[in-house]
Design an enzyme around this catalytic site. Structure first.
Site, PDB file in Angstrom:
ATOM      1  N   CYS A   2      28.156  12.915  34.025  1.00  0.00           N
ATOM      2  CA  CYS A   2      27.712  12.105  32.897  1.00  0.00           C
ATOM      3  C   CYS A   2      27.895  10.630  33.223  1.00  0.00           C
ATOM      4  O   CYS A   2      28.444  10.267  34.248  1.00  0.00           O
ATOM      5  CB  CYS A   2      28.503  12.468  31.644  1.00  0.00           C
ATOM      6  N   ARG A  27      21.929  10.017  37.007  1.00  0.00           N
ATOM      7  CA  ARG A  27      23.016  10.983  37.131  1.00  0.00           C
ATOM      8  C   ARG A  27      22.699  12.290  36.406  1.00  0.00           C
ATOM      9  O   ARG A  27      23.379  13.295  36.607  1.00  0.00           O
ATOM     10  CB  ARG A  27      24.320  10.383  36.583  1.00  0.00           C
ATOM     11  N   TRP A  75      25.993  15.262  29.872  1.00  0.00           N
ATOM     12  CA  TRP A  75      25.480  16.505  30.435  1.00  0.00           C
ATOM     13  C   TRP A  75      26.312  17.616  29.820  1.00  0.00           C
ATOM     14  O   TRP A  75      27.523  17.692  30.029  1.00  0.00           O
ATOM     15  CB  TRP A  75      25.636  16.494  31.957  1.00  0.00           C
ATOM     16  N   ASN A 101      33.816  12.034  30.654  1.00  0.00           N
ATOM     17  CA  ASN A 101      33.189  12.814  31.721  1.00  0.00           C
ATOM     18  C   ASN A 101      34.206  13.819  32.217  1.00  0.00           C
ATOM     19  O   ASN A 101      35.392  13.479  32.375  1.00  0.00           O
ATOM     20  CB  ASN A 101      32.787  11.921  32.903  1.00  0.00           C
ATOM     21  N   GLY A 102      33.767  15.037  32.502  1.00  0.00           N
ATOM     22  CA  GLY A 102      34.677  16.034  33.031  1.00  0.00           C
ATOM     23  C   GLY A 102      34.840  17.224  32.108  1.00  0.00           C
ATOM     24  O   GLY A 102      34.033  17.463  31.205  1.00  0.00           O
ATOM     25  N   GLU A 486      16.445  21.033  54.707  1.00  0.00           N
ATOM     26  CA  GLU A 486      16.357  19.830  53.881  1.00  0.00           C
ATOM     27  C   GLU A 486      14.963  19.662  53.291  1.00  0.00           C
ATOM     28  O   GLU A 486      14.803  19.274  52.133  1.00  0.00           O
ATOM     29  CB  GLU A 486      16.748  18.600  54.704  1.00  0.00           C
ATOM     30  N   LYS A 490      14.267  19.499  49.273  1.00  0.00           N
ATOM     31  CA  LYS A 490      13.585  18.390  48.602  1.00  0.00           C
ATOM     32  C   LYS A 490      12.455  18.914  47.723  1.00  0.00           C
ATOM     33  O   LYS A 490      12.267  18.457  46.601  1.00  0.00           O
ATOM     34  CB  LYS A 490      13.016  17.398  49.638  1.00  0.00           C
ATOM     35  N   GLU A 493      13.834  20.850  44.633  1.00  0.00           N
ATOM     36  CA  GLU A 493      14.551  19.963  43.711  1.00  0.00           C
ATOM     37  C   GLU A 493      13.611  19.253  42.742  1.00  0.00           C
ATOM     38  O   GLU A 493      13.888  19.172  41.549  1.00  0.00           O
ATOM     39  CB  GLU A 493      15.318  18.886  44.499  1.00  0.00           C
ATOM     40  N   HIS A 509      13.290  39.116  61.071  1.00  0.00           N
ATOM     41  CA  HIS A 509      14.354  39.778  60.320  1.00  0.00           C
ATOM     42  C   HIS A 509      14.177  39.614  58.813  1.00  0.00           C
ATOM     43  O   HIS A 509      15.162  39.592  58.070  1.00  0.00           O
ATOM     44  CB  HIS A 509      15.720  39.237  60.760  1.00  0.00           C
ATOM     45  N   LYS A 615      22.959  13.450  39.929  1.00  0.00           N
ATOM     46  CA  LYS A 615      23.090  12.762  41.208  1.00  0.00           C
ATOM     47  C   LYS A 615      24.435  13.028  41.854  1.00  0.00           C
ATOM     48  O   LYS A 615      24.524  13.338  43.037  1.00  0.00           O
ATOM     49  CB  LYS A 615      22.900  11.257  41.001  1.00  0.00           C
TER      50      LYS A 615
END
Length: 620
Positions: A2, A27, A75, A101-102, A486, A490, A493, A509, A615
């Site tokens: 947050c 964030r 959040w 936050n937390g 990566e 991307k 996301e 496989h 973020k």
């Protein structure tokens, strides 16, 4: 995850806090709120579910202002993302307001205890319990806000960053840290609290980070820091060199696109002053690890999360190739839970853009408890990881706002490459001539990235063909495998397309079963001329391309300029300039970043703030 912004001074606080919250939108959040105290000592709150614009509309319909206050983007963890559960939260008296936050792990027990004493809770959140607990001690014991905060936090279990104001303690903001980051900005007759640097940059570059179990008391005149027991702490003040304009879009449509185009500069700035082209020597400062300790390393462990983990995977190839030391790469979120076997001759490298990733901090502390030295690769000076590591290689990528990391990833790979070169020189596994060649490869890299970015129209054209598909497969072999991972990350996301990265050698496989005429398969198959190992890897991966085509798959191949074999088989070819194998990922990832970006834009996705993501993950 947050965002917190607080201010005390002589400016009108509402526009300042709203602007700060806007700079923290990257964030991730699902609601927002603000609390201020005006000159008549009236406390006013405005909160709104959803985007910050909803809070701005609430303020427009019912204006407020003052000279000190706090704001928050939330959040949801405890309690649904509703206006009622949005921060700030009041205590029972309505005089004390808290943002947080937390996660407070013991909030239910505290809530039940306070409810038994007559406290009436309005929300489902753990944060409201903190506000009530502080107010409880003020009312019960007649003590100051600062003492009440100290007494309350002593009872909290979990991780938390708090900012608190009270009507009865004018022109004062209190900040607390136990886990998530808290930055204090130092102005002239004004002071700032934030959970990251960008909200502060427009007002001051002089800051310090609170340490764990520390409390800062901000007034118009000063900032005073103590630990939770009340002992004075002298903060480590620093000056941020980022230009505030770097945190703005600068004419680009999205922060992510701007940050993709900043990669040449990020690479130059990370390398600058650290390597001599004349001798190939690498110079690393901020090391409380001696050269003898580096020489005696028996193995290296790397712990990181997300994109940083992919940088660590690429780093494994660099370190094993140049320094000839065995390397293991762990997800930081799994590291301490597997009871890792470490010794004093091991080195742990932790990688984090923010320097505040909770899982990575936990991995670092686990390693240090076992007597292991820790080297950090980090983008934020003064962050928790920077302060606690035995040595740090700071990436100089500047602020990265887009949730999907781009320039931080390339800067992290460059930092590990520098360390691999440094360690190889110390251990005698590379000679001076080879070191000079490797340093020259590095010096040429920014221009090659610029060349790629100047020819980006092909990538945008590709996005027109593939933005409607539902699945992508990415393949790579050797050091190209982390690039495949990566590239897939991307895409998933920011576009919400299902994408999977896979080692090319594992096609038989399982992944072969997925291939049909509708599946785009991105294959990273670059090569370094004159390198026998590179040529073998190239030939093996070329056979995978042929395999995909035999099953009617659509091949998008990332190849080295002048490729005369795979280019004839692939449906679409993206060329990158030739470079060494070890630096190839820095180039080959750039078109994959652009492909993900343009596909996401065409799908109408929120590129900078993808759903359900943040973020900086500062809670487990």
């Amino acid at each position: 995850m947050c965002g917190i912004v607080g201010y005390v001074g002589n400016k009108q606080v509402v526009p300042l806090i709203i602007d700060g919250l806007r700079k923290l939108e990257y964030r991730g959040y699902d609601s927002a709120g603000i609390a201020v105290v005006d000159e008549g000592r009236h406390l006013e709150l405005r909160r709104a579910e959803g985007k910050l614009r909803n809070l701005e509309e609430a303020i427009r319909l019912s204006p407020l202002d003052g000279t000190y206050g706090i704001g928050h983007t939330r959040w949801a963890t405890h309690g649904r993302p509703t206006e009622e559960n949005a921060h700030p939260h009041r205590d029972q008296s309505g005089k004390v307001v808290v943002v947080h936050n937390g996660i407070i792990e013991n909030y239910i027990a505290l809530k039940e205890r306070l409810a038994a004493e007559g406290h009436d809770f309005k929300t489902e959140t753990d944060t409201e319990v903190v506000a009530h607990l502080i107010g409880h001690y003020i009312e019960k014991d007649g003590i100051s806000l600062e003492l009440a905060v100290r007494r309350a936090v002593a009872e909290l279990r979990g991780i938390f960053a708090l900012s608190i104001i009270s009507v009865d303690e004018p022109d004062m903001v209190i900040a607390v840290r136990e886990g998530p980051p808290v930055v204090i900005g130092l102005g002239d007759g004004e002071f700032f609290v934030a959970s990251d640097i960008p909200p502060i940059l427009a007002h001051t570059r002089d800051v310090f980070f609170l340490g764990d179990r520390e409390i800062a008391v901000l007034t118009k005149e000063s900032v005073r820091v103590t630990d939770f027991d009340g002992n004075a702490v002298e903060p480590q003040r620093q000056r941020i060199t980022w230009d505030p304009i770097m945190a703005e879009k600068g004419g680009f449509k999205h922060f992510m696109l701007k940050e993709i185009y900043e990669q040449p500069r990020a690479v130059r700035d990370t390398v600058q002053g650290r390597v001599s082209l004349g001798t190939g020597r690498v110079y690393l400062d901020e090391m409380d690890i001696s050269e003898e300790e580096f020489r005696s390393i028996s193995s290296i462990k790397i712990a990181a999360c997300g994109t940083s983990w992919h940088a660590g995977l690429a780093g494994k190839y660099m370190l094993e190739n140049l320094a000839r030391v065995p390397v293991e790469v762990d997800y930081a979120s799994e590291f301490r839970y597997r009871d890792p076997v470490l010794s004093e001759s091991d080195l742990l490298i932790v990688i984090s853009q923010s320097g505040e990733t909770a899982d990575t901090i936990a991995a670092m502390r686990e390693a240090r408890q076992q007597g292991c030295k820790v080297l950090a690769v980090c983008n934020v000076q003064g962050s928790m990881i920077h302060r606690e590591a035995d040595g740090t290689i700071l990436t100089h990528a500047g602020p990265e706002i887009g949730v999907a990391s781009t320039k931080a990833f390339t800067a992290q790979m460059i930092a590990i490459y520098l360390f691999a070169l440094y360690l190889g020189e110390l251990r005698g596994t590379i000679n001076e001539d080879e070191a000079k060649r490797l340093a020259q490869d590095l010096a040429e890299l920014p221009l090659k990235i610029e060349q790629l970015l100047n020819d980006a129209d092909l990538i945008e054209d590709l996005s027109k063909e593939f933005f409607r598909v539902q699945d992508f497969l990415y393949l790579g072999r050797g050091i190209n495998f982390p690039v495949a991972l990566e590239g897939a990350l991307k895409l998933k996301e920011i576009s919400y397309i299902h994408a999977e990265g896979y080692p090319a050698g594992e096609m038989k496989h399982g992944p072969n079963a997925l291939i049909d005429e509708k599946l785009p398969v991105v294959v990273v198959n670059t090569r370094e001329n004159g390198n026998a190992g590179s040529e073998l890897r190239y030939e093996k991966t070329h056979s995978n391309i042929v395999e995909v085509k035999a099953r009617d798959g659509i091949v998008i191949a990332v190849l080295t300029e002048g490729d005369g074999m795979s280019s004839k088989v692939a449906d679409h070819v993206i060329e990158i300039p030739e470079t060494s194998d070890l630096l190839g990922p820095v180039l080959s990832v750039v078109p994959l970043q652009l492909l993900a970006y343009h596909i996401a834009v065409r799908r109408g996705c929120d590129v900078d703030q993808p759903r359900n993501l943040a973020k900086s993950v500062t809670v487990e």
